[in-house]
Each structure stands twice: as structure tokens, then as C-alpha cells.
Motif scaffolding. Sequence first.
Motif, PDB file in Angstrom:
ATOM      1  N   SER A 627       0.911  -1.151   0.017  1.00 15.80           N
ATOM      2  CA  SER A 627      -0.032  -0.068   0.062  1.00 15.80           C
ATOM      3  C   SER A 627       1.038   1.287  -0.134  1.00 15.80           C
ATOM      4  O   SER A 627       0.574   2.204  -0.920  1.00 15.80           O
ATOM      5  CB  SER A 627      -0.915   0.096   1.306  1.00 15.80           C
ATOM      6  OG  SER A 627      -1.761   1.055   1.414  1.00 15.80           O
ATOM      7  N   ASN A 628       1.924   1.613   0.852  1.00 12.15           N
ATOM      8  CA  ASN A 628       2.625   2.505   0.712  1.00 12.15           C
ATOM      9  C   ASN A 628       3.582   2.721  -0.197  1.00 12.15           C
ATOM     10  O   ASN A 628       3.763   3.711  -0.715  1.00 12.15           O
ATOM     11  CB  ASN A 628       3.757   2.306   2.040  1.00 12.15           C
ATOM     12  CG  ASN A 628       3.045   2.360   3.411  1.00 12.15           C
ATOM     13  OD1 ASN A 628       1.947   2.908   3.351  1.00 12.15           O
ATOM     14  ND2 ASN A 628       3.733   1.748   4.398  1.00 12.15           N
ATOM     15  N   SER A 629       3.875   1.520  -0.845  1.00 10.42           N
ATOM     16  CA  SER A 629       4.894   1.771  -2.357  1.00 10.42           C
ATOM     17  C   SER A 629       3.891   2.168  -3.526  1.00 10.42           C
ATOM     18  O   SER A 629       4.254   2.994  -4.158  1.00 10.42           O
ATOM     19  CB  SER A 629       5.273   0.287  -2.858  1.00 10.42           C
ATOM     20  OG  SER A 629       6.020  -0.248  -1.679  1.00 10.42           O
ATOM     21  N   ALA A 630       2.441   1.814  -3.356  1.00 13.58           N
ATOM     22  CA  ALA A 630       1.658   2.290  -4.471  1.00 13.58           C
ATOM     23  C   ALA A 630       1.251   3.835  -4.108  1.00 13.58           C
ATOM     24  O   ALA A 630       1.252   4.605  -5.068  1.00 13.58           O
ATOM     25  CB  ALA A 630       0.371   1.738  -4.172  1.00 13.58           C
ATOM     26  N   LYS A 631       1.288   4.367  -2.974  1.00 15.62           N
ATOM     27  CA  LYS A 631       1.056   5.836  -2.502  1.00 15.62           C
ATOM     28  C   LYS A 631       2.173   6.547  -2.869  1.00 15.62           C
ATOM     29  O   LYS A 631       2.114   7.755  -3.507  1.00 15.62           O
ATOM     30  CB  LYS A 631       0.658   5.776  -0.996  1.00 15.62           C
ATOM     31  CG  LYS A 631      -0.523   5.411  -0.609  1.00 15.62           C
ATOM     32  CD  LYS A 631      -0.761   5.397   0.905  1.00 15.62           C
ATOM     33  CE  LYS A 631      -2.081   4.736   1.279  1.00 15.62           C
ATOM     34  NZ  LYS A 631      -2.251   4.704   3.048  1.00 15.62           N
ATOM     35  N   GLU A 632       3.481   5.974  -2.402  1.00 14.88           N
ATOM     36  CA  GLU A 632       4.667   6.790  -3.061  1.00 14.88           C
ATOM     37  C   GLU A 632       4.918   6.847  -4.652  1.00 14.88           C
ATOM     38  O   GLU A 632       5.208   7.845  -4.966  1.00 14.88           O
ATOM     39  CB  GLU A 632       6.033   5.816  -2.428  1.00 14.88           C
ATOM     40  CG  GLU A 632       6.179   6.166  -0.885  1.00 14.88           C
ATOM     41  CD  GLU A 632       7.128   5.165  -0.329  1.00 14.88           C
ATOM     42  OE1 GLU A 632       7.928   4.523  -1.222  1.00 14.88           O
ATOM     43  OE2 GLU A 632       7.179   5.156   0.580  1.00 14.88           O
ATOM     44  N   ASN A 633       4.142   5.944  -5.163  1.00 13.82           N
ATOM     45  CA  ASN A 633       4.224   5.891  -6.617  1.00 13.82           C
ATOM     46  C   ASN A 633       3.447   6.911  -7.049  1.00 13.82           C
ATOM     47  O   ASN A 633       3.925   7.180  -8.357  1.00 13.82           O
ATOM     48  CB  ASN A 633       3.943   4.241  -7.274  1.00 13.82           C
ATOM     49  CG  ASN A 633       3.925   4.365  -8.766  1.00 13.82           C
ATOM     50  OD1 ASN A 633       3.227   4.153  -9.266  1.00 13.82           O
ATOM     51  ND2 ASN A 633       5.624   4.253  -9.009  1.00 13.82           N
ATOM     52  N   ILE A 634       2.511   7.244  -6.477  1.00 12.17           N
ATOM     53  CA  ILE A 634       1.484   7.986  -7.014  1.00 12.17           C
ATOM     54  C   ILE A 634       2.235   9.320  -7.373  1.00 12.17           C
ATOM     55  O   ILE A 634       1.873  10.015  -8.484  1.00 12.17           O
ATOM     56  CB  ILE A 634       0.122   8.446  -6.184  1.00 12.17           C
ATOM     57  CG1 ILE A 634      -0.796   6.931  -6.218  1.00 12.17           C
ATOM     58  CG2 ILE A 634      -0.748   9.366  -6.791  1.00 12.17           C
ATOM     59  CD1 ILE A 634      -1.571   6.895  -5.052  1.00 12.17           C
ATOM     60  N   ALA A 635       2.927   9.851  -6.395  1.00  5.82           N
ATOM     61  CA  ALA A 635       3.548  11.114  -6.421  1.00  5.82           C
ATOM     62  C   ALA A 635       4.440  11.159  -7.870  1.00  5.82           C
ATOM     63  O   ALA A 635       4.667  12.024  -8.284  1.00  5.82           O
ATOM     64  CB  ALA A 635       4.246  11.491  -5.218  1.00  5.82           C
ATOM     65  N   GLU A 636       5.397   9.966  -7.608  1.00  2.04           N
ATOM     66  CA  GLU A 636       6.413   9.773  -8.708  1.00  2.04           C
ATOM     67  C   GLU A 636       5.835   9.495 -10.108  1.00  2.04           C
ATOM     68  O   GLU A 636       6.362  10.457 -11.146  1.00  2.04           O
ATOM     69  CB  GLU A 636       6.947   8.512  -8.453  1.00  2.04           C
ATOM     70  CG  GLU A 636       8.025   8.434  -7.258  1.00  2.04           C
ATOM     71  CD  GLU A 636       8.485   7.009  -7.034  1.00  2.04           C
ATOM     72  OE1 GLU A 636       8.173   6.248  -7.845  1.00  2.04           O
ATOM     73  OE2 GLU A 636       9.010   6.786  -5.970  1.00  2.04           O
ATOM     74  N   GLN A 637       4.545   9.119 -10.195  1.00  2.00           N
ATOM     75  CA  GLN A 637       3.915   9.005 -11.341  1.00  2.00           C
ATOM     76  C   GLN A 637       3.361  10.615 -12.081  1.00  2.00           C
ATOM     77  O   GLN A 637       3.361  10.825 -13.132  1.00  2.00           O
ATOM     78  CB  GLN A 637       2.741   8.351 -11.450  1.00  2.00           C
ATOM     79  CG  GLN A 637       3.030   6.697 -11.568  1.00  2.00           C
ATOM     80  CD  GLN A 637       3.643   6.181 -12.997  1.00  2.00           C
ATOM     81  OE1 GLN A 637       3.055   6.520 -13.920  1.00  2.00           O
ATOM     82  NE2 GLN A 637       4.896   5.439 -12.940  1.00  2.00           N
ATOM     83  N   LYS A 638       3.063  11.175 -11.002  1.00  2.00           N
ATOM     84  CA  LYS A 638       2.531  12.486 -11.329  1.00  2.00           C
ATOM     85  C   LYS A 638       3.830  13.374 -12.094  1.00  2.00           C
ATOM     86  O   LYS A 638       3.489  14.067 -13.020  1.00  2.00           O
ATOM     87  CB  LYS A 638       2.186  13.334 -10.102  1.00  2.00           C
ATOM     88  CG  LYS A 638       0.557  12.872  -9.651  1.00  2.00           C
ATOM     89  CD  LYS A 638       0.216  13.661  -8.594  1.00  2.00           C
ATOM     90  CE  LYS A 638      -1.100  13.198  -8.072  1.00  2.00           C
ATOM     91  NZ  LYS A 638      -1.649  14.143  -7.081  1.00  2.00           N
ATOM     92  N   LEU A 639       4.885  13.150 -11.456  1.00  2.00           N
ATOM     93  CA  LEU A 639       6.204  13.888 -11.961  1.00  2.00           C
ATOM     94  C   LEU A 639       6.555  13.303 -13.337  1.00  2.00           C
ATOM     95  O   LEU A 639       6.885  14.152 -14.110  1.00  2.00           O
ATOM     96  CB  LEU A 639       7.387  13.851 -10.949  1.00  2.00           C
ATOM     97  CG  LEU A 639       7.329  14.550  -9.599  1.00  2.00           C
ATOM     98  CD1 LEU A 639       8.292  13.939  -8.781  1.00  2.00           C
ATOM     99  CD2 LEU A 639       7.217  16.085  -9.632  1.00  2.00           C
ATOM    100  N   ILE A 640       6.328  12.129 -13.417  1.00  2.00           N
ATOM    101  CA  ILE A 640       6.786  11.314 -14.694  1.00  2.00           C
ATOM    102  C   ILE A 640       5.883  11.792 -15.715  1.00  2.00           C
ATOM    103  O   ILE A 640       6.280  12.237 -16.925  1.00  2.00           O
ATOM    104  CB  ILE A 640       7.015   9.940 -14.697  1.00  2.00           C
ATOM    105  CG1 ILE A 640       7.898   9.563 -13.671  1.00  2.00           C
ATOM    106  CG2 ILE A 640       6.873   9.119 -15.968  1.00  2.00           C
ATOM    107  CD1 ILE A 640       7.775   8.062 -13.401  1.00  2.00           C
ATOM    108  N   ARG A 641       4.700  11.729 -15.402  1.00  2.00           N
ATOM    109  CA  ARG A 641       3.559  12.195 -16.498  1.00  2.00           C
ATOM    110  C   ARG A 641       3.548  13.630 -16.780  1.00  2.00           C
ATOM    111  O   ARG A 641       3.383  14.050 -17.987  1.00  2.00           O
ATOM    112  CB  ARG A 641       2.124  11.781 -15.914  1.00  2.00           C
ATOM    113  CG  ARG A 641       1.995  10.397 -15.996  1.00  2.00           C
ATOM    114  CD  ARG A 641       0.709   9.845 -15.202  1.00  2.00           C
ATOM    115  NE  ARG A 641      -0.476  10.244 -16.249  1.00  2.00           N
ATOM    116  CZ  ARG A 641      -1.674  10.204 -15.754  1.00  2.00           C
ATOM    117  NH1 ARG A 641      -1.947   9.674 -14.568  1.00  2.00           N
ATOM    118  NH2 ARG A 641      -2.657  10.346 -16.832  1.00  2.00           N
ATOM    119  N   ARG A 642       4.008  14.413 -15.802  1.00  2.00           N
ATOM    120  CA  ARG A 642       4.117  15.894 -16.011  1.00  2.00           C
ATOM    121  C   ARG A 642       5.296  16.170 -16.943  1.00  2.00           C
ATOM    122  O   ARG A 642       5.164  16.806 -17.888  1.00  2.00           O
ATOM    123  CB  ARG A 642       4.179  16.604 -14.835  1.00  2.00           C
ATOM    124  CG  ARG A 642       4.147  18.177 -14.849  1.00  2.00           C
ATOM    125  CD  ARG A 642       2.795  18.409 -14.925  1.00  2.00           C
ATOM    126  NE  ARG A 642       2.613  19.973 -14.867  1.00  2.00           N
ATOM    127  CZ  ARG A 642       1.360  20.431 -14.838  1.00  2.00           C
ATOM    128  NH1 ARG A 642       0.367  19.860 -15.166  1.00  2.00           N
ATOM    129  NH2 ARG A 642       1.186  21.714 -14.885  1.00  2.00           N
TER     130      ARG A 642
END
Length: 699
Positions: A627-642
Motif C-alpha cells: 500500500s505504501n509503495s503504491a502511494k509513493e508511486n502516485i507522486a512519482e507518476q505525477k512527476l513522470i507524466r508531467r
Amino acid sequence: MAIIKNKNLTIINSDFKEVNFMEIRRTFTIRPKLIEGESLSSYLIRTANLNAINSISEIWQLVKKHEVYKVDRNIFYKFDLFPCDIVHLNDLSILLNIKANELVLHSFEPIVSFFYPGAAGKMIFGKEIELKNRRFCKSCLNENKAYQLLWQVKEIHMCYKHFTRIESKCYRCGSEQPYLRSGHLEHLKCSSCDKLLFDGIEETIQDINIKNKQFRIYRDWKNLFKITSFISKNVLKESQPIHRKIAVLLLFLATPNNVRINSKKHPFYSPSQVKRLLEIVRNKSNGTLRLGFILNTLRELNIEISALMSLKVPNSFIRILLNRTQDKKVQVIECKSEWCEFYGTVHRMVDMKFSKGKYVPKEYLYSSMCVCTYCWVQVGYNKELSKWEETNISQSLLQKINSLFRKDYSEKQIIQQLNIYPNKVYFYLGYIYQYNPFCNTNSKLENRVVDLSKSKLTNNFSLLKSFWKKSELLTQQASNLFGWDVLSTFYYYWHPDVQQYIYLEENSRVTNKEKEEKLRNEVDRVIKHLDRSNIQISVKEVAAILDITESTLRYHNLNKKINEAKLSNKLNKEKEEIEYIYEVINGYIKNKKIHEEPILVHEVYKFLGISEKILKRNYPEIAKFISNSAKENIAEQKLIRRANLEKAIIHIYNQYGRVDYSLLSEYLGVTKKTLKSSRGVYKGIDVLIRHTLDDLEGD
């Protein structure tokens, strides 16, 4: 001698096969590759067509067995079921230039011969297969012009590749397609209207439940070919029939731990099913299990058939299956002494497994004996009367003697009043003085007994061991050795320490130190074997492998050793499993990050092959990590997609000299509505476009 005419060539019958075999083999200039999963009959048809052979019979006549009268549509379907019964497979192998063991895998022969050897078995297996009509997937038929073997399985309705329904009728005229069209080999056309079978519109199956169910069915049948040469070697003996082994496996998989197998009540099977399975296991029946029943059972248990290849059934479970007397075992009974502090409970009741007192001379054989370690009254199970009863103390006689005792009757008066053997009266009086079961005020022996230590008492009674069951000799020897009178002898006899010594120690088997040491070494060996074999360590399993009783292990105090090994093994396995799960998760996360893909919780569980519910219950810390890994990845994905969005703006500007929603929508593969929503990564997209263009124009 018969003469046979074949085209313009007249040959003698004895030379017919040899000449035509070589002739037709030479005409096989085109030998197509076998398609994965293709039926053997389909391959023969394709080969004949490509080599301009007019009739499939020309091939069959060369390789068929003498017992087969002729080749027609009624026998052709059997060729896909058991070709070895119809043709010489080695001859066919030479003709097609394909190994015989590879050819046979394109028929149901391995499954038929494995599960249903014999003529009757082939009829049973035929119920699982569509024999009358040829079935097909239009898209597959159009792509490779071949028929799949598993299309003939009745319970398979969907093509696993195209998600379309498997047909058996022509889309135009609705005619069922025969297995083989007699006369010619137009296998792609309807037998009635001559239209191509793969024409017409197909609808894909959308229902996800149907898809999952069909995927499972297809997977089961595909795996059947892999396990036909292997079913766990430790299930019964290798010489036993395969259905007996499978019956053991099905009972083991469906029976929870500590549940007694009873044909009248089972948590999974119906009474008739349990009865049939047990009859097969116990060799009471030569019957077989339908393949449909086997597969459906495994599906309900959510167990893959491929798991049978590595499944190991504990010897203890097989022992229970074969030993039907397990169901009749009598349980420990509660204390029946009304004056006892533990009356009506089993808290102080002990099963006298090694007791020598199971026989009551000239009366009954007690199949089970128990003793209360507080009041020391024994009870035995009377097999004739099917009830528990006291064996060393009669409550009615004890109350009669006690009532006279309370009236201050002397010992001699009690004997005369009841007119019974004197030693018997003293036996009960010794119990009354020792335990005072009825709260008598005068139940004290004065000047007749002295307080003796536990060691002194047990040492004295060890010298009297030969006379414990013979009251007259016991009192006589006690008087000679220690100077005790009759009443004192029975008073000491009923002392709790003496009873403990008599009934729970010395009345058990005499320990042989050499044998005990050997048994300990054997237990160590078995524990190591179970650990290496990945079988659960337990007292029951160790006893089954050594072919001894669990009581023997407990008697030698080896149960503690086994339970310690069990706990250690469990902790080690859990540690290994946790490490393995973390390794798999980290590998999955690393791969996702390399490809800049999002980490979704449900996809992680799917990749692990463990349900979220089970993981949360057994390993909550791992579930939290996911669960924590998925939450951390959300922020990373936002930066990547941005960052990707910014790259897309730069790319479009460099290519077109402008940036608008239409070009962005086409490039990113999203709708204009999504871009204009200003949600998530697209929040403030107008500002981002403007700043990016300003930077580009400034450069």
C-alpha cells in the motif's frame, strides 16, 4: 490369392502395403508443421490436401491395424481419442516423418490410457468429448486452416485466443459439421451448402466471469497432458491403480485438518461421494472416477491440476484413510466420582494407554481405561454394554461402607454386616481414610500410620509390584517387609504419590534405554526428511512414517522434540516465504519504475498470485508495504507524466510550430475533454503550455 486394382496398377495383395507405402511416401513432398494443439486428424487432412491425395483412406489403408475393418466417419473421431488402437503409429510416424511420441500428443491417447485403460474406460472418457460433430473457431480456422484438439471437449465453449464461441454449425444453413466428410477433403467448407465455415460475423464474449471460467477449463485440459506421466510418487504404492491415488489426493485436498473422515458427514463431499472415494482407496471397489468429477472438485477447491505434480500426501493421512477403526475411537470420559472436586469434567482425567488393568477377570474387556488424578477412581469402557463404568471403586459399595463407618461400626462389624471378603472392606476403608470423600468427622487414623516421604512410599511399593493386583498377597508381603497391618497397607496404597507411581509410571511399558536411543535417532532422521521434503512436521506424521503409535512417542517424551522442530520449521518457512514475497514485490516495483509504469495495488496482488484477504491476514506488514509503495508511486507518476506532457508539448511545437488541444489529444491518446478537465496531471495545462513555449521562443 486376392488381386487388388489401384488406379492403373494391378498388384498382389501381399505386396499392396509395401508398394503403396513407398509410393505415397514419395508423394509427400510437402510436410507441413504441426500447429500447437492441433488434432491429429486435422493434420492428416491438411497434409493430404497439400500433397493432392484424393482420399484420407489412401493413407489409412497403409497404417491401419488388421482389426480395423474399414475407414469411415464413424471411426475417424476415434483416431483423435486413441490412435494406437486403430493405426500403427510407428508406420504413420515414418510416413509423416514426425516422431511417434510427438504425434500421440496431438490426440487424447495419453489422457485416455492414463485415466481409463481398457474398453469400458474409453466409453467413460467419450462422455467428456463431442464425438459426433466437428467443432471449430471461425477466426482460428481462417488463420491456420486447422482444427484444435481441445475444441472437441464438451465443456470448452470459448476460443481462448479470440474470446469467441466455438461453433459446430454452418453460419449459413445451420447444418452440424461431421467429423469427416466422406468422399473428399474439403474440411474448410460446410458439408451441406459448401460455403466456407469461417465466413460470417463473430461476436466476442464480454462477460468476464465466463471468460475466467473458460480460461480455467482450458488450462485444466492443457495441463492434463503434462501430468499424465506423473502423479505424486508418495501417494500409496506405484503399483496401485491411478484412480486409487487420485481418490487419496481428492480426499486429502478437501478434508480440513483434525476433521475425521466419515461417509455420513463431510464438509465438502456428499455421503455417496465420500463412500465411493473411500471404497476406491480401501480397494473395496475397482471403479473409476470421472474426469469431470476430478476437474470440478479441483476447481471448487481453487487448486490447479498442475499442483498435483508436486503435492505430497502425509503418511499419517493415508494411515487414517486405511484404518477404519479410527472413527470408533472412544474419547476420554469425564470424572464420575460425585465427591471429587473435578466431578463431571475431564480436567484431571488421564487415558491409561499402557495400563495392564484393561481386563476384569471372567467379566469384561475394557477397550479404554481412564483415571482421575485427583480422586484416583478408574473408569473403563465396557464394549458389551457400550458404556463407561468404575473398575476399581464401586460407588454403591463405598457408600454402604461409609454409612456404617459414620455410625461408628468397627471394622469387624462392617465385615459381618456386609458379609463380604475382609480385604475388600479394608481396601475401601483405606480409601475413605485417605480421601474422606463424604466429609466424615472421625476419619483419622491414630497410632496406626506414620507420615512417609514420597520416595520412601514409592520405593516400598516398587518392592510390592508383583502383588498390586492381588490384595491378600499384597497385605501379607507388606506385613512381612514393613510391618504394616491390613488397613495401613491400603491407606498407603491409596496415597496420591503411590497411585501416580502405580498407574502412570510403573504400569506402563518398561523403557529399554538402547531402543529409546535408537528411536530418538530415528525421530531425528524423520524430522530432517520431512523438513527437506517440505512436509509439515507433526507427531502424527512422524508416528506414521515410523509405523508406531503417537503414544509411544509421548511415552518417550519425544513429542516435545517434534513440536519444537515443528515450531522452528514453521518460523523458518515463514521467514523464507516473507523474504521471497518481498523479493518478488521489489522486482515487480523495480520493473515498473524502469518502464515508468504506475504501481497498482490490485496488480501487485495479481502478480504475486495471493489474494489481498489472505496476505492481510497472514502478513499484514507486507500488505502495508504494498500500500505504501503504491502511494509513493502516485507522486512519482505525477512527476513522470508531467515531464512526459512537457516533452509532448515541445515535440508538437517543433513539428507543427504551434500547440493546441487537438494535436495534444492525438499525440497523447486522450480526449480533449480529459485535457480540458484540468484534473490530476492536466491541472494548469494552459499555464504549462504557455511557460514551455516562452522558454522555447526565448531560446
